[in-house]
Design a protein around this motif. Sequence first.
Motif, PDB file in Angstrom:
ATOM      1  N   PHE A 197       0.692  -1.183   0.152  1.00 29.48           N
ATOM      2  CA  PHE A 197      -0.079  -0.033   0.022  1.00 29.48           C
ATOM      3  C   PHE A 197       0.819   1.237  -0.071  1.00 29.48           C
ATOM      4  O   PHE A 197       2.281   1.201   0.446  1.00 29.48           O
ATOM      5  CB  PHE A 197      -0.856   0.065   1.269  1.00 29.48           C
ATOM      6  CG  PHE A 197      -0.286   0.046   2.457  1.00 29.48           C
ATOM      7  CD1 PHE A 197      -0.269   1.327   3.292  1.00 29.48           C
ATOM      8  CD2 PHE A 197       0.200  -1.028   3.076  1.00 29.48           C
ATOM      9  CE1 PHE A 197       0.505   1.321   4.388  1.00 29.48           C
ATOM     10  CE2 PHE A 197       0.942  -1.059   4.454  1.00 29.48           C
ATOM     11  CZ  PHE A 197       1.058   0.193   5.050  1.00 29.48           C
ATOM     12  N   GLU A 198       0.263   2.424  -0.544  1.00 33.23           N
ATOM     13  CA  GLU A 198       0.951   3.562  -0.491  1.00 33.23           C
ATOM     14  C   GLU A 198       0.280   4.448   0.601  1.00 33.23           C
ATOM     15  O   GLU A 198      -0.685   4.027   1.179  1.00 33.23           O
ATOM     16  CB  GLU A 198       0.718   4.278  -1.844  1.00 33.23           C
ATOM     17  CG  GLU A 198       1.639   3.509  -2.803  1.00 33.23           C
ATOM     18  CD  GLU A 198       1.533   4.154  -4.435  1.00 33.23           C
ATOM     19  OE1 GLU A 198       0.904   5.112  -4.526  1.00 33.23           O
ATOM     20  OE2 GLU A 198       2.066   3.460  -5.220  1.00 33.23           O
ATOM     21  N   GLY A 199       0.678   5.584   0.848  1.00 33.72           N
ATOM     22  CA  GLY A 199       0.128   6.514   1.828  1.00 33.72           C
ATOM     23  C   GLY A 199       1.011   6.310   3.301  1.00 33.72           C
ATOM     24  O   GLY A 199       2.342   6.105   3.074  1.00 33.72           O
ATOM     25  N   SER A 200       0.344   5.882   4.198  1.00 36.04           N
ATOM     26  CA  SER A 200       0.993   5.899   5.542  1.00 36.04           C
ATOM     27  C   SER A 200      -0.014   4.689   6.358  1.00 36.04           C
ATOM     28  O   SER A 200      -0.942   4.207   5.882  1.00 36.04           O
ATOM     29  CB  SER A 200       0.940   6.811   6.427  1.00 36.04           C
ATOM     30  OG  SER A 200      -0.377   7.489   6.688  1.00 36.04           O
ATOM     31  N   ILE A 201       0.645   4.099   7.395  1.00 34.12           N
ATOM     32  CA  ILE A 201      -0.029   3.178   8.077  1.00 34.12           C
ATOM     33  C   ILE A 201      -1.435   3.612   8.535  1.00 34.12           C
ATOM     34  O   ILE A 201      -2.411   2.992   8.680  1.00 34.12           O
ATOM     35  CB  ILE A 201       0.763   2.763   9.080  1.00 34.12           C
ATOM     36  CG1 ILE A 201       2.197   2.023   8.867  1.00 34.12           C
ATOM     37  CG2 ILE A 201       0.042   1.818  10.177  1.00 34.12           C
ATOM     38  CD1 ILE A 201       2.925   1.657  10.025  1.00 34.12           C
ATOM     39  N   GLU A 202      -1.404   4.942   8.967  1.00 33.15           N
ATOM     40  CA  GLU A 202      -2.664   5.456   9.405  1.00 33.15           C
ATOM     41  C   GLU A 202      -3.602   5.834   8.694  1.00 33.15           C
ATOM     42  O   GLU A 202      -5.016   5.873   8.617  1.00 33.15           O
ATOM     43  CB  GLU A 202      -2.228   6.760  10.554  1.00 33.15           C
ATOM     44  CG  GLU A 202      -1.533   6.498  11.462  1.00 33.15           C
ATOM     45  CD  GLU A 202      -0.038   6.227  11.377  1.00 33.15           C
ATOM     46  OE1 GLU A 202       0.395   6.609  10.190  1.00 33.15           O
ATOM     47  OE2 GLU A 202       0.782   5.872  12.271  1.00 33.15           O
ATOM     48  N   SER A 203      -3.162   6.121   7.150  1.00 30.92           N
ATOM     49  CA  SER A 203      -3.920   6.560   5.957  1.00 30.92           C
ATOM     50  C   SER A 203      -3.557   5.920   4.981  1.00 30.92           C
ATOM     51  O   SER A 203      -2.926   6.730   3.953  1.00 30.92           O
ATOM     52  CB  SER A 203      -3.910   8.312   5.963  1.00 30.92           C
ATOM     53  OG  SER A 203      -4.459   8.828   7.069  1.00 30.92           O
ATOM     54  N   PRO A 204      -3.836   4.421   4.544  1.00 34.62           N
ATOM     55  CA  PRO A 204      -3.264   3.884   3.523  1.00 34.62           C
ATOM     56  C   PRO A 204      -4.140   4.200   2.337  1.00 34.62           C
ATOM     57  O   PRO A 204      -5.066   4.478   2.176  1.00 34.62           O
ATOM     58  CB  PRO A 204      -3.552   2.580   3.766  1.00 34.62           C
ATOM     59  CG  PRO A 204      -4.540   2.334   4.610  1.00 34.62           C
ATOM     60  CD  PRO A 204      -4.481   3.685   5.465  1.00 34.62           C
ATOM     61  N   THR A 205      -3.337   4.128   1.070  1.00 33.99           N
ATOM     62  CA  THR A 205      -4.085   4.243  -0.323  1.00 33.99           C
ATOM     63  C   THR A 205      -3.647   3.191  -1.085  1.00 33.99           C
ATOM     64  O   THR A 205      -2.656   2.542  -0.786  1.00 33.99           O
ATOM     65  CB  THR A 205      -3.755   5.588  -0.738  1.00 33.99           C
ATOM     66  OG1 THR A 205      -2.333   5.841  -0.889  1.00 33.99           O
ATOM     67  CG2 THR A 205      -3.962   6.910   0.016  1.00 33.99           C
ATOM     68  N   SER A 206      -4.163   3.016  -2.257  1.00 34.36           N
ATOM     69  CA  SER A 206      -3.961   2.010  -3.380  1.00 34.36           C
ATOM     70  C   SER A 206      -3.316   0.788  -2.765  1.00 34.36           C
ATOM     71  O   SER A 206      -2.214   0.338  -3.134  1.00 34.36           O
ATOM     72  CB  SER A 206      -2.832   2.892  -4.339  1.00 34.36           C
ATOM     73  OG  SER A 206      -1.617   2.807  -3.849  1.00 34.36           O
ATOM     74  N   LEU A 207      -4.268  -0.007  -2.159  1.00 32.55           N
ATOM     75  CA  LEU A 207      -3.923  -1.422  -1.686  1.00 32.55           C
ATOM     76  C   LEU A 207      -3.894  -2.420  -2.765  1.00 32.55           C
ATOM     77  O   LEU A 207      -4.751  -2.514  -3.725  1.00 32.55           O
ATOM     78  CB  LEU A 207      -5.085  -1.834  -0.698  1.00 32.55           C
ATOM     79  CG  LEU A 207      -4.967  -1.281   0.762  1.00 32.55           C
ATOM     80  CD1 LEU A 207      -5.030   0.325   1.005  1.00 32.55           C
ATOM     81  CD2 LEU A 207      -5.844  -2.042   1.517  1.00 32.55           C
ATOM     82  N   GLU A 208      -2.959  -3.332  -2.721  1.00 33.29           N
ATOM     83  CA  GLU A 208      -2.678  -4.480  -3.674  1.00 33.29           C
ATOM     84  C   GLU A 208      -2.510  -5.432  -2.747  1.00 33.29           C
ATOM     85  O   GLU A 208      -1.594  -5.506  -1.742  1.00 33.29           O
ATOM     86  CB  GLU A 208      -1.503  -4.059  -4.720  1.00 33.29           C
ATOM     87  CG  GLU A 208      -1.526  -3.150  -5.447  1.00 33.29           C
ATOM     88  CD  GLU A 208      -0.301  -2.795  -6.376  1.00 33.29           C
ATOM     89  OE1 GLU A 208      -0.259  -3.958  -7.095  1.00 33.29           O
ATOM     90  OE2 GLU A 208       0.508  -2.037  -6.031  1.00 33.29           O
ATOM     91  N   PHE A 209      -2.959  -6.606  -3.081  1.00 28.44           N
ATOM     92  CA  PHE A 209      -2.868  -7.869  -2.283  1.00 28.44           C
ATOM     93  C   PHE A 209      -2.112  -8.919  -3.281  1.00 28.44           C
ATOM     94  O   PHE A 209      -2.362  -9.089  -4.501  1.00 28.44           O
ATOM     95  CB  PHE A 209      -4.049  -8.493  -1.839  1.00 28.44           C
ATOM     96  CG  PHE A 209      -4.956  -7.461  -1.071  1.00 28.44           C
ATOM     97  CD1 PHE A 209      -4.673  -7.458   0.454  1.00 28.44           C
ATOM     98  CD2 PHE A 209      -5.777  -6.425  -1.402  1.00 28.44           C
ATOM     99  CE1 PHE A 209      -5.324  -6.650   1.336  1.00 28.44           C
ATOM    100  CE2 PHE A 209      -6.344  -5.595  -0.524  1.00 28.44           C
ATOM    101  CZ  PHE A 209      -5.885  -5.744   0.701  1.00 28.44           C
TER     102      PHE A 209
END
Length: 156
Positions: A138-150
């Motif tokens: 994920f991008e962003g931060s641990i508190e405010s994640p963005t663009s998750l990939e699994f």
Amino acid sequence: MSSDAFNIFERIVMSEVDEYHGQRAPRMEVRRRSIPTETLKRLFSGCSDAPRFPVSELLNGKDEGTDLVAFFTLDPLANRVERDVAELLFSRYSRRERDSQRRATFSFSMPVPVQGAYLCYYWANFGFLAGHESLCRFEGSIESPTSLEFLLLGMS
């Protein structure tokens, strides 16, 4: 329920519960301590990096078991004494009806920075013969994640 106000661990829990194959959602629990780096090294021995999922960098993290309960809203009525898991406040993480007979337990590694993003490993157990392990980038931060990939690693 907007997922914008949820940290990466909460977002993963919500995503997994949304994907759960049942009419009602299971009770949710999280392992109180993150998966230590030494355990990850044993889990990934012999594994190689996948595109965008550099496992080798995940293994370079320095975590001996961070207390994860601060990242979640816990059920104030649950008995958490002498247990290695903490029950989450169901209404915060799902709008579905609760199935008190079923339980989902989540284990996480602490995210590590990789190639301008973060990578973490997690394991989701939905009871007898129903679990899987994945990597989350994920991008962003641990508190405010963005663009998750699994990346699904395996199922049981």
